[in-house]
Write a protein that holds these residues in place. Structure first.
Motif, PDB file in Angstrom:
ATOM      1  N   GLY A  94      40.618  40.706  42.033  1.00 23.66           N
ATOM      2  CA  GLY A  94      39.420  40.444  41.377  1.00 23.66           C
ATOM      3  C   GLY A  94      39.416  39.533  40.678  1.00 23.66           C
ATOM      4  N   ALA A 117      39.550  36.189  42.168  1.00 22.74           N
ATOM      5  CA  ALA A 117      38.129  35.694  42.615  1.00 22.74           C
ATOM      6  C   ALA A 117      37.171  35.191  41.262  1.00 22.74           C
ATOM      7  CB  ALA A 117      37.441  37.018  43.152  1.00 22.74           C
ATOM      8  N   ALA A 118      37.359  36.125  40.272  1.00 22.07           N
ATOM      9  CA  ALA A 118      36.501  35.513  39.342  1.00 22.07           C
ATOM     10  C   ALA A 118      36.980  34.380  38.529  1.00 22.07           C
ATOM     11  CB  ALA A 118      36.719  36.826  38.062  1.00 22.07           C
ATOM     12  N   GLY A 174      36.051  31.427  41.630  1.00 21.66           N
ATOM     13  CA  GLY A 174      34.813  31.465  42.154  1.00 21.66           C
ATOM     14  C   GLY A 174      34.554  31.695  43.766  1.00 21.66           C
ATOM     15  N   VAL A 175      35.726  32.270  44.137  1.00 21.49           N
ATOM     16  CA  VAL A 175      35.751  32.627  45.462  1.00 21.49           C
ATOM     17  C   VAL A 175      35.607  34.352  45.786  1.00 21.49           C
ATOM     18  CG1 VAL A 175      37.176  32.448  47.743  1.00 21.49           C
ATOM     19  CG2 VAL A 175      37.065  30.580  46.148  1.00 21.49           C
ATOM     20  N   SER A 176      34.983  34.566  46.614  1.00 22.05           N
ATOM     21  CA  SER A 176      34.973  35.954  46.874  1.00 22.05           C
ATOM     22  C   SER A 176      36.151  36.728  47.367  1.00 22.05           C
ATOM     23  CB  SER A 176      33.804  36.476  47.807  1.00 22.05           C
ATOM     24  OG  SER A 176      34.057  36.147  49.011  1.00 22.05           O
ATOM     25  N   ALA A 177      36.507  37.871  46.865  1.00 18.13           N
ATOM     26  CA  ALA A 177      37.684  38.644  47.417  1.00 18.13           C
ATOM     27  C   ALA A 177      37.702  38.860  48.863  1.00 18.13           C
ATOM     28  CB  ALA A 177      37.800  40.135  46.555  1.00 18.13           C
ATOM     29  N   LYS A 178      36.691  38.765  49.542  1.00 22.15           N
ATOM     30  CA  LYS A 178      36.693  38.935  50.865  1.00 22.15           C
ATOM     31  C   LYS A 178      37.103  37.652  51.613  1.00 22.15           C
ATOM     32  CE  LYS A 178      33.724  40.093  54.825  1.00 22.15           C
ATOM     33  NZ  LYS A 178      32.461  40.406  55.300  1.00 22.15           N
ATOM     34  N   MET A 179      36.510  36.692  50.988  1.00 26.00           N
ATOM     35  CA  MET A 179      37.026  35.150  51.521  1.00 26.00           C
ATOM     36  C   MET A 179      38.489  34.859  51.166  1.00 26.00           C
ATOM     37  SD  MET A 179      34.674  33.761  53.293  1.00 26.00           S
ATOM     38  CE  MET A 179      35.416  32.423  53.721  1.00 26.00           C
ATOM     39  N   ARG A 233      37.367  25.955  47.645  1.00 26.09           N
ATOM     40  CA  ARG A 233      36.012  26.061  47.448  1.00 26.09           C
ATOM     41  C   ARG A 233      35.324  24.813  47.467  1.00 26.09           C
ATOM     42  NH1 ARG A 233      33.200  26.355  42.440  1.00 26.09           N
ATOM     43  NH2 ARG A 233      35.234  26.379  41.764  1.00 26.09           N
TER      44      ARG A 233
END
Length: 70
Positions: free
Chosen positions: A4, A7-8, A11-16, A50
């Motif tokens: 998490g 990701a923050a 700027g990339v989501s946790a899923k990605m 990203r």
């Protein structure tokens, strides 16, 4: 840092992030409890991915660019 926080910071989501890990683009450390642990270098790689994706590079090219960078 955990997924998490990575990701923050990137700027990339946790899923990605998990998807990029399955593709071998990023390899976080694993703690004793098998949780992922991300370093500042991992976050830099995620930011690079990203930006490359924002420029419409396909993941196959991103992987080749990462190989050159590392």
């Amino acid at each position: 840092m955990n997924i998490g926080e990575a990701a923050a910071a990137s700027g990339v989501s946790a899923k990605m992030i998990r998807h990029y890990e399955t593709l071998g683009l990023i390899m976080p450390l694993r703690r004793a409890n098998n949780y992922r642990s991300y370093t500042d270098q991992n976050v830099a790689v995620l930011r690079f991915i990203r930006h490359a994706r924002d420029l419409a590079f396909p993941l196959s090219e991103v992987k080749r660019l990462l190989a050159l960078w590392q």
